[in-house]
Design a protein around this motif. Structure first.
Motif, PDB file in Angstrom:
ATOM      1  N   GLU A   1      33.485  51.181  32.285  1.00 15.40           N
ATOM      2  CA  GLU A   1      32.105  51.571  32.599  1.00 15.40           C
ATOM      3  C   GLU A   1      31.130  50.897  31.638  1.00 15.40           C
ATOM      4  OE1 GLU A   1      31.555  55.785  32.561  1.00 15.40           O
ATOM      5  OE2 GLU A   1      33.131  56.128  34.048  1.00 15.40           O
TER       6      GLU A   1
ATOM      7  N   ALA B   1      39.020  53.776  31.013  1.00 17.65           N
ATOM      8  CA  ALA B   1      38.015  54.015  32.060  1.00 17.65           C
ATOM      9  C   ALA B   1      36.609  53.917  31.472  1.00 17.65           C
ATOM     10  CB  ALA B   1      38.236  55.378  32.698  1.00 17.65           C
ATOM     11  N   LEU B   2      36.421  54.509  30.280  1.00 15.19           N
ATOM     12  CA  LEU B   2      35.103  54.477  29.633  1.00 15.19           C
ATOM     13  C   LEU B   2      34.704  53.055  29.274  1.00 15.19           C
ATOM     14  CD1 LEU B   2      35.293  57.540  27.200  1.00 15.19           C
ATOM     15  CD2 LEU B   2      33.908  57.338  29.273  1.00 15.19           C
TER      16      LEU B   2
ATOM     17  N   THR C   1      30.601  47.228  32.329  1.00 23.94           N
ATOM     18  CA  THR C   1      29.734  47.047  33.509  1.00 23.94           C
ATOM     19  C   THR C   1      28.271  47.238  33.121  1.00 23.94           C
ATOM     20  OG1 THR C   1      31.505  48.054  34.800  1.00 23.94           O
ATOM     21  CG2 THR C   1      29.402  47.754  35.915  1.00 23.94           C
ATOM     22  N   ARG C   2      28.019  48.325  32.342  1.00 26.00           N
ATOM     23  CA  ARG C   2      26.653  48.624  31.880  1.00 26.00           C
ATOM     24  C   ARG C   2      26.127  47.513  30.995  1.00 26.00           C
ATOM     25  NH1 ARG C   2      28.227  53.819  30.457  1.00 26.00           N
ATOM     26  NH2 ARG C   2      28.336  53.153  28.316  1.00 26.00           N
TER      27      ARG C   2
END
Lengths: 366, 304
Positions: free
Chosen positions: A308, A304-305, A311-312
């Motif tokens: 993220e 999950a991290l 995406t960042r």
């Protein structure tokens, strides 16, 4: 003794500007510089974490291990208007008493933009003279107009020094009288304005404005010298600007706006610091992902991290490319997203990252 | 995109309906503009039309609204136009106003005296609302300290001036815009202890002067807690002697930070739920959400 080098950090709200500035100052101190960090808009939580009170005094920041020394100056915005008046009217106690009881002054004291910055720069100038610093890091207020105060004093000084003040100061006596004889539209002049102004605003505003500006005219010289010192510190030869951003459209536009603003002042940003702009997974994430026998709950969280982060990162890639195209002369420094509750943990992590980029951020030696 | 969180929360009280003007406030960088654009989008979706008022160049509102914003009229108010518009009736005609404002002594005075601009901008907002009966007008206000000072200028001006056309302008703004029933305040905040503290102070300060009640609090960027199980497992791993102990400790720190932020948001819900305002939450997204995303999340929170 040479003046210190100055790094001015500017940027919009919510991009981590104050934290980045503190991390930069810490990295400089760790490298052996005698460093001063000045926060124009102090975040009390960060001040608390650094053990620095929000006052007009320069305070030494306790550091575990650093070759240099880190001091901090975090003046209280709520007290700066009074400090400003105290400074300006140091030799004019009667005028000062009049100003402090002037209704217009009381009404405007909170709204006068730029005054806090000016007072803060006065403190910086004093610290730079007395303090034996190599580098001063200035964290400006989180606004597109954070550097406008450089021109604001000049505007006020023009107002105080120009014809406006004598006109205003004489207004109260004249505005009670009749309207001047018409002189045709082409010679439409001051007489009309006075009369109209008094008619529109009523007698109170005209009288209080006239009184206030009459008193301000008395201290014009002190005001101008304050302005000059602020400009020297912010627009001098030994100053570099760092614009701080994060991968959001708002932050991108703030940087472009600030760069254009700087250009008007004859300056260019030396560097752009991008926060939350990791380029790869943190080493500890990679270590855990490669580790054997790691619990599935942890693996799920890491997935999950990583989603993220990617995406960042791609948002940050786009931003970096865009800014490089628009401002090719500025170095781009990318910092990772540090998620922690304690601000000092974030500052420490970012300062380690910034260590490799100090040359790109410091003003070029002259 | 993740849906809004729906864990335990106090029973919702029926929120009071919003006034014709909705003033969106909050400190810099909390996502005020996106929330304002989302509120206008939501309003247009529900009632067919809405207006979004923005001060300045109009770029950030346009960006937040995105390409598809059917029914949202984007109104941009600049200081110069607002002063000109506000001064025209005061001076009797646009030409006289222009001449007076362009006068050598007036120009620097106007540039140096902030309250005049603020008053003029509020008067423009009042006119925008008055010209659109039945249409909700969402206003993206400047950052906190500034916005409160703005809202106070009308009443201060009224007390200070006593009489005259400018007094009447202040009076009109104070009675027809900055008044209960005319404007509702929506405050945007973040689930961080210090920001929440400032938000509470802001709510109290607005209630004292100019006496407006905060109708809604939007807690933006609420992180959803990652699994508890992972935190327990990571703590266990961090306590070992192996090579993974240090990486695991870093994960523990991150998970704890997220948990603290979620707990902060929950705490905020409790504190604000005691007051008269409804609370809406918007989840944290890894990158900027669009106004439509935020509108969808607000709808899930009961905003429409």
């Amino acid at each position: 003794m040479k003046d210190p080098l100055v790094i001015v950090c500017a940027g919009g709200g919510g991009v981590g500007k104050t934290t980045t500035s503190a991390a930069l100052a810490l990295a400089l101190a760790a490298r052996g510089h005698q460093t001063l960090i000045v926060t124009i808009d102090p975040a009390r939580r960060l001040a608390g974490a650094m053990g620095v009170p929000v006052t007009d005094e320069v305070t030494l920041v306790p550091l575990a291990a650093a070759k240099g020394r880190l001091s901090a100056l975090m003046p209280d915005p709520r007290r700066s208007m009074r400090a400003f008046i105290d400074y300006l009217f140091a030799d004019e106690p009667e005028a000062k008493a009049r100003v402090l009881s002037n209704k217009l002054y009381i009404g405007l004291a909170d709204a006068a933009a730029g005054v806090h910055e000016l007072v803060a720069m006065n403190l910086v100038a004093r610290a730079a003279t007395d303090g034996d610093f190599d580098v001063v890091v200035i964290d400006t207020a989180p606004s597109r107009h954070a550097i406008d105060f450089v021109t604001y004093p000049a505007r006020l000084a023009a107002l105080l020094g120009g014809r406006s003040v004598s006109w205003l100061a004489g207004l109260a006596q004249r505005s009670g009288g009749a309207a001047p004889a018409p002189r045709g539209l082409l010679s439409w002049g001051t007489g009309h304005v006075e009369h109209l102004l008094a008619r529109v605003t009523g007698p109170n505003l005209v009288r209080d404005t006239a009184d206030l500006f009459g008193d301000l005219a008395l201290v014009r010289e002190r005001f101008v010298s304050l302005t000059r010192r602020a400009s020297e510190l912010l627009l001098g030869e030994r100053v570099a600007y760092a614009l701080v951003a994060a991968p959001t459209a708002a932050a991108r536009d703030d940087v472009i706006f600030l760069a254009a603003r700087l250009e008007k002042l004859g300056r260019r940003p030396r560097a752009i610091v991008l926060n939350r702009a990791d380029t790869r997974p943190a080493p500890w994430v990679s270590a855990l992902r490669a580790g054997r026998g790691v619990a599935p709950s942890i693996t799920d969280v890491l997935d999950a991290l990583e989603e993220e982060r990617s995406t960042r990162s791609s948002a940050a890639d786009g931003l970096a490319a865009h800014l490089h195209a628009k401002l090719p002369w500025a170095s781009i420094v990318r910092l990772p997203y540090v998620e922690a509750s304690a601000p000092e943990v974030i500052v420490a992590a970012l300062s380690t990252e910034l260590d490799a980029h100090l040359a790109a951020l410091l003003p070029e030696a002259r | 995109m993740r849906p809004a969180a729906s864990d335990s929360r106090p029973p919702p009280r029926p929120p009071r309906s919003l006034a014709p003007a909705v003033l969106v406030m909050g400190k810099g960088g909390v996502g005020k503009t996106t929330v304002a654009a989302a509120l206008a989008t939501l309003e247009a979706e529900t009632h067919g039309m809405a207006a979004l008022v923005e001060f300045g160049d109009g770029e950030s509102g346009k960006r937040a609204l995105g390409r598809s914003h059917r029914g949202v009229e984007h109104v941009v108010i600049t200081a110069a136009e607002a002063i000109q518009r506000g001064a025209t009736p005061l001076f009797g005609s646009a030409t006289v106003a222009k001449l007076a404002l362009g006068n050598f002594a007036m120009r620097p005075l106007l540039r140096a005296a902030p309250a005049i601009r603020e008053l003029a901008m509020l008067e423009s907002v009042r006119q925008v609302v008055a010209a659109r009966p039945g249409v909700r007008v969402v206003v993206d206000m400047p950052a906190t300290g500034h916005a409160v000072a703005w809202l106070r200028t009308a009443r201060q001006g009224r007390e200070f001036l006593g009489s005259g056309p400018m007094f009447e302008l202040c009076d009109r703004v104070a009675r027809e815009l900055v008044a209960p029933g005319c404007a509702s305040i929506v405050v945007v905040t973040l689930p961080e202890a210090l920001v929440l503290e400032e938000t509470l102070e802001l709510c109290e300060s607005i209630a004292r002067d100019p006496g407006l009640e905060v109708a809604r609090v939007v807690v933006n960027r609420v992180p959803l807690p990652l699994s508890r199980e992972a935190l327990v497992d990571a703590r266990a791993l961090a306590a070992t002697e192996g090579a993974l102990a240090r990486p695991a400790a870093a994960l523990v720190a991150l998970l704890e930070a997220r948990e603290a932020a979620s707990a902060g948001a929950a705490e905020a819900l409790e504190v604000f739920a005691r007051g008269p305002h409804a609370i809406w939450r918007v989840p944290l997204a890894p990158v900027d959400p669009s106004a439509r995303d935020v509108a969808r999340w607000l709808r899930a929170e009961g905003a429409a």
